[in-house]
Design an enzyme around this catalytic site. Sequence first.
Site, PDB file in Angstrom:
ATOM      1  N   TRP A 107     -87.308  15.013 -28.660  1.00  0.00           N
ATOM      2  CA  TRP A 107     -86.262  14.427 -27.816  1.00  0.00           C
ATOM      3  C   TRP A 107     -85.711  13.166 -28.437  1.00  0.00           C
ATOM      4  CZ3 TRP A 107     -83.964  14.669 -22.867  1.00  0.00           C
ATOM      5  CH2 TRP A 107     -83.440  13.456 -22.391  1.00  0.00           C
ATOM      6  N   ASN A 115     -82.911   9.828 -27.254  1.00  0.00           N
ATOM      7  CA  ASN A 115     -81.800   9.245 -26.503  1.00  0.00           C
ATOM      8  C   ASN A 115     -81.239   8.046 -27.256  1.00  0.00           C
ATOM      9  OD1 ASN A 115     -84.439   8.682 -24.860  1.00  0.00           O
ATOM     10  ND2 ASN A 115     -83.142   7.097 -24.038  1.00  0.00           N
ATOM     11  N   ASP A 116     -81.023   6.956 -26.606  1.00  0.00           N
ATOM     12  CA  ASP A 116     -80.189   5.869 -27.124  1.00  0.00           C
ATOM     13  C   ASP A 116     -80.355   5.520 -28.609  1.00  0.00           C
ATOM     14  OD1 ASP A 116     -80.465   5.849 -24.392  1.00  0.00           O
ATOM     15  OD2 ASP A 116     -81.171   3.803 -24.254  1.00  0.00           O
ATOM     16  N   GLN A 125     -84.197   6.175 -29.604  1.00  0.00           N
ATOM     17  CA  GLN A 125     -85.253   6.513 -28.652  1.00  0.00           C
ATOM     18  C   GLN A 125     -85.722   7.932 -28.959  1.00  0.00           C
ATOM     19  OE1 GLN A 125     -86.410   4.484 -25.467  1.00  0.00           O
ATOM     20  NE2 GLN A 125     -86.186   3.496 -27.453  1.00  0.00           N
ATOM     21  N   SER A 176     -85.463   0.878 -25.539  1.00  0.00           N
ATOM     22  CA  SER A 176     -84.296   0.543 -26.357  1.00  0.00           C
ATOM     23  C   SER A 176     -84.223  -0.930 -26.754  1.00  0.00           C
ATOM     24  CB  SER A 176     -83.024   0.933 -25.618  1.00  0.00           C
ATOM     25  OG  SER A 176     -82.871   2.319 -25.717  1.00  0.00           O
ATOM     26  N   ARG A 201     -84.208  -4.774 -19.277  1.00  0.00           N
ATOM     27  CA  ARG A 201     -84.529  -4.161 -20.576  1.00  0.00           C
ATOM     28  C   ARG A 201     -83.340  -4.095 -21.538  1.00  0.00           C
ATOM     29  NH1 ARG A 201     -85.088   0.015 -16.640  1.00  0.00           N
ATOM     30  NH2 ARG A 201     -83.377   1.527 -16.676  1.00  0.00           N
ATOM     31  N   ASP A 202     -83.623  -3.520 -22.681  1.00  0.00           N
ATOM     32  CA  ASP A 202     -82.651  -3.193 -23.724  1.00  0.00           C
ATOM     33  C   ASP A 202     -82.072  -4.442 -24.395  1.00  0.00           C
ATOM     34  OD1 ASP A 202     -83.198  -0.682 -22.704  1.00  0.00           O
ATOM     35  OD2 ASP A 202     -81.365  -0.568 -21.517  1.00  0.00           O
TER      36      ASP A 202
HETATM   37  C1  FRU Z   1     -81.001   4.309 -21.294  1.00  0.00           C
HETATM   38  C2  FRU Z   1     -82.482   3.988 -21.127  1.00  0.00           C
HETATM   39  C3  FRU Z   1     -82.727   2.532 -21.454  1.00  0.00           C
HETATM   40  C4  FRU Z   1     -84.184   2.524 -21.793  1.00  0.00           C
HETATM   41  C5  FRU Z   1     -84.337   3.833 -22.516  1.00  0.00           C
HETATM   42  C6  FRU Z   1     -85.674   4.500 -22.330  1.00  0.00           C
HETATM   43  O1  FRU Z   1     -80.716   5.580 -21.715  1.00  0.00           O
HETATM   44  O2  FRU Z   1     -82.881   4.290 -19.815  1.00  0.00           O
HETATM   45  O3  FRU Z   1     -82.361   1.638 -20.433  1.00  0.00           O
HETATM   46  O4  FRU Z   1     -84.556   1.441 -22.591  1.00  0.00           O
HETATM   47  O5  FRU Z   1     -83.317   4.683 -22.032  1.00  0.00           O
HETATM   48  O6  FRU Z   1     -85.761   5.637 -23.117  1.00  0.00           O
END
Ligand code: FRU
Length: 474
Positions: free
Chosen positions: A24, A26-27, A43, A89, A148-149
Amino acid sequence: MTEPITCSNQRWYPSFHVAAPGGWINDPNGLSFFNARYHAFYQHHPYSPQWGPMHWGHASSEDLAHWTNEPIALAPGESGDDDADGIWSGSAIEHEGKLFAFYTGNRWVNGQDDGDGKYQAQMLATSSDGIHFEKYGTVVPAVAADARDPKVFEHDGRFYMTIGADVDGRGQVLLYSSADLYTWEEEGTLFEDPDPNVFMIECPDFFPLGDKWVLVYGPMVKQPVRTGYFLRNGHNAGYVVGDWSPGERFVPDTSYRPADWGHHFYAPQSFTAPDGRRIMIGWMGEFAHALASQEDGWSGQLAVPRELSLNDDLTISSSPAREISTRFGEPNTESHALQANEKIEAGSFGPAMITVRIDTEKEVPLQVPTCEQVELEFTQGNQAPTRLVLDTQALRAHFIYGAGNGAGRGYRSAPWTPGEQLVILVDQGSFEIFIGDGTNTLSSLDQSGEGARSLAVTAVNGPADVTVSIAELA
Ligand code: FRU
């Protein structure tokens, strides 16, 4: 958990986009140019095609167009560590010859899931080669259950960090500052989304563009928005443009505008290339629905890097980073003068960069209708075609799934005006559509049919001149 999984069937696996070998993603995270290479971290859950304990996966590139997979850069820590349950992230910045990576360490309070809450701290890891990282630890302890992030940037000789947060049910961006990247001071709230329906802001990205400041973010909403073309996805990214000076709040001059109108463009992050271009990369994936590619052991890809520029009306234009055209061969160009309701076959292709120019302004006798739509049908095998409908009455480009996309169906729609050309990047399982000067883009995964796509063009109810250039992946 044993070995990372790999993609078991290439049918939708991208040919010119960043994706993990399997599992998987993501970001995009930690986008940077360091040690003579571009770096895209992301991610990543390497052990299944579902979201799970997050790692930072990694790809690097010499030119933003050809990417090489690198070893996983960061993995969750030991039980009790602030990042025991995930490396979430964040961003990266070069300082004194090292790459400083800031991320959110996630820890489930009960050690298992978010049932009893989560603890999100901003953490640091550094690297001398851009590949191997040494963890330093927490630099900003948790300030809210959802905060976060971290996105770190330098301005006027000081470092700043933005964090997206849920502060008493309102979506806010918090600001911190530092002289050395290790010790951080609270600067307060940089921005609060004026919409009380927004309870949390994810992945803020704050940067200067032209003579303005841009804040890009993902608003998490309490209630889904049920009307209009915008905010249709489970996760939506957009931006506001305004002014900022250190010590002050950000003052927006615009309302929130989509970063992209498609089904799949979230958590975009930007960085500055060595030549000064502001480059942005988004994530093409889904939290809300299963994707068909999960059957093949992978989920999610990064959108192509985009170059950003600010327009006089404070909208942002984006176009594929210019290097990307080096991936494609000589275009094959054909022009057609279509009569009303005439349909032509414009070609068949694998991954490609396609340019479409349309003229619907042809002279017709007064009683004859002018062209109402130009319909581009992308067909794979026997599948119902995925359609891009250019609507001269609605002044929009509608991207309509024929056969669905995992569980996701429906259509998305971006502003389009007759005369605006379209640049369409088609990969095995995705479309990225740049409209006109790129002020509006539409990015969606399309994991339904398999193999080459053919393109048919129809002028609905009136004549149109159509020129299609197809440059296939070299
Ligand atoms: C956004 C998110 C971020 C977090 C990450 C976790 O897509 O929810 O806020 O850091 O993905 O995977």
